[in-house]
Enzyme design. Structure first.
Site, short mmCIF file in Angstrom:
data_model
loop_
_atom_site.label_atom_id
_atom_site.label_comp_id
_atom_site.label_asym_id
_atom_site.label_seq_id
_atom_site.Cartn_x
_atom_site.Cartn_y
_atom_site.Cartn_z
N ASP A 104 -6.47 54.79 21.71
CA ASP A 104 -6.76 55.93 22.23
C ASP A 104 -6.40 57.20 21.16
OD1 ASP A 104 -6.87 54.88 24.56
OD2 ASP A 104 -5.18 55.48 25.56
N GLU A 164 9.54 79.62 43.45
CA GLU A 164 9.22 80.46 41.97
C GLU A 164 10.24 79.79 40.79
OE1 GLU A 164 7.09 82.37 44.20
OE2 GLU A 164 7.10 82.98 42.17
N PRO A 206 7.42 75.09 33.79
CA PRO A 206 6.75 75.74 32.57
C PRO A 206 7.63 75.98 31.54
CG PRO A 206 6.52 77.21 34.87
CD PRO A 206 7.64 75.98 34.95
N ARG A 211 0.35 53.80 32.05
CA ARG A 211 -0.64 53.12 31.37
C ARG A 211 -0.43 52.61 29.88
NH1 ARG A 211 -3.44 55.92 27.78
NH2 ARG A 211 -5.68 54.91 28.34
N1 ADE Z 1 5.88 73.70 37.58
C1 ADE Z 1 5.03 74.84 37.70
N2 ADE Z 1 4.39 74.74 36.50
C2 ADE Z 1 4.60 73.90 35.81
C3 ADE Z 1 4.10 73.45 34.37
N3 ADE Z 1 3.24 74.03 33.69
N4 ADE Z 1 4.73 72.22 33.97
C4 ADE Z 1 5.70 71.68 34.68
N5 ADE Z 1 6.28 71.99 35.83
C5 ADE Z 1 5.63 72.99 36.36
#
Ligand code: ADE
Length: 227
Positions: free
Chosen positions: A168, A116, A89, A153
Site C-alpha cells: 500500500d 464545541e 482537531p 484492514r
Molecule cells: N472532531 C472534530 N473535528 C475533528 C478532527 N479533525 N479530528 C478528530 N476529531 C475531530
C-alpha cells in the site's frame, strides 16, 4: 482478537459502515470486534444531559466531564489494557504509522465528542489525543470510523494476499503507490502506459519504482509548499 470500543452519543453512526466490505468481513471472521458505549447512559441528572455552556462565555456547548469520564472508566473496567484515544482537531495527526501502532495493540477505545469540544479536565483520563486532519468535523464519529477502518484492514489475516497491505501507499517510509491501470487499454483517448503491456517484468518493476518515487517527491513538494 482486536477489540475496539467507541464512546459516542451516536452509536447508530457506525452500524452501516461497519456492515460493509473489509470491516464487516473482519468482524464476521472474528478478527475484530467493535462495541459502542452510549455516553448518555452515564449521565447522572434527570435530563440525562451530556453537555453544558462554557465558563467565561462564548458560543456552543461542551461535553460535560462527569458522564464522559464515567463512560471512559466503564470502558477501562471492561478491558483494563485498552488504549483510550480522544478524537479532537487539536490532537496528534492520524497517519498510517499511527494505524500500524494501533493494529499492534489488543484494544483501543475511541472517544467521540459533539458540540464545541470537551471540558479540558476530561483529558486527564485519556491516553492520547488524535486528529484526523486540520479541519473541523461536526463530531468525532467520522474520525473514529476512519481510524477503525484503517486499523482493521491492517490486522493479521484480514486482507487476502491479492489485496495485501504490504504494498500500500504510505506503508514503506512514506513512499506512495505507483499508478494502476485495468481494462480498457484505451479510455477516452488515453492509453495504458506501453510498458505495462510489454510482459517484461523487470521493466514493469523498474517503471513502478520510478513512478512511485516521482509521486512521492511531488507529494512532498506539495506538502512543503503549504507548510
Ligand atoms: N472532531 C472534530 N473535528 C475533528 C478532527 N479533525 N479530528 C478528530 N476529531 C475531530
Amino acid at each position: 482478537m482486536f477489540h475496539a470500543q467507541v464512546l459516542t452519543l451516536f452509536p447508530e453512526f457506525f452500524s452501516s459502515p461497519l456492515a460493509c466490505s473489509i470491516p464487516s468481513r473482519a468482524i464476521a471472521a472474528g478478527q475484530a470486534r467493535v462495541d459502542c458505549i452510549q455516553i448518555r447512559d452515564f449521565a447522572t441528572d434527570k435530563h440525562r444531559s451530556v453537555d453544558d455552556a462554557p465558563y467565561g462565555g462564548g458560543p456552543g456547548m461542551l461535553m460535560k466531564p462527569e458522564p464522559v469520564v464515567a463512560a471512559i472508566r466503564e470502558a477501562r473496567r471492561r478491558i483494563p489494557s485498552t488504549h483510550v484515544v480522544m478524537l479532537t482537531p487539536s490532537g496528534r495527526p492520524f497517519t498510517q504509522e499511527v494505524a500500524l501502532e494501533y493494529a499492534a495493540l489488543d484494544s483501543i477505545t475511541l472517544l467521540c465528542g459533539r458540540y464545541e469540544g470537551f471540558d479540558e479536565r476530561i483529558c486527564a483520563d485519556v491516553d492520547a489525543q488524535l486528529s484526523l486532519g486540520d479541519y473541523v468535523l461536526s463530531g468525532g464519529e467520522p474520525a473514529a470510523l476512519s481510524v477503525l477502518d484503517a486499523v482493521i484492514r491492517l490486522l493479521p489475516g484480514v486482507l487476502g494476499s491479492s489485496e495485501s497491505a504490504v504494498l500500500d501507499s504510505f506503508t514503506e517510509d512514506g513512499i506512495l503507490d505507483w499508478p494502476h491501470y485495468t481494462r480498457p487499454e484505451i479510455f477516452e483517448g488515453r492509453s495504458v502506459p506501453k510498458v505495462l503491456l510489454s510482459g517484461n517484468h523487470q521493466a514493469i518493476e523498474a517503471w513502478r519504482k520510478s513512478e512511485s518515487q516521482a509521486r512521492s517527491k511531488a507529494r512532498l513538494r506539495a506538502v512543503l509548499s503549504h507548510s
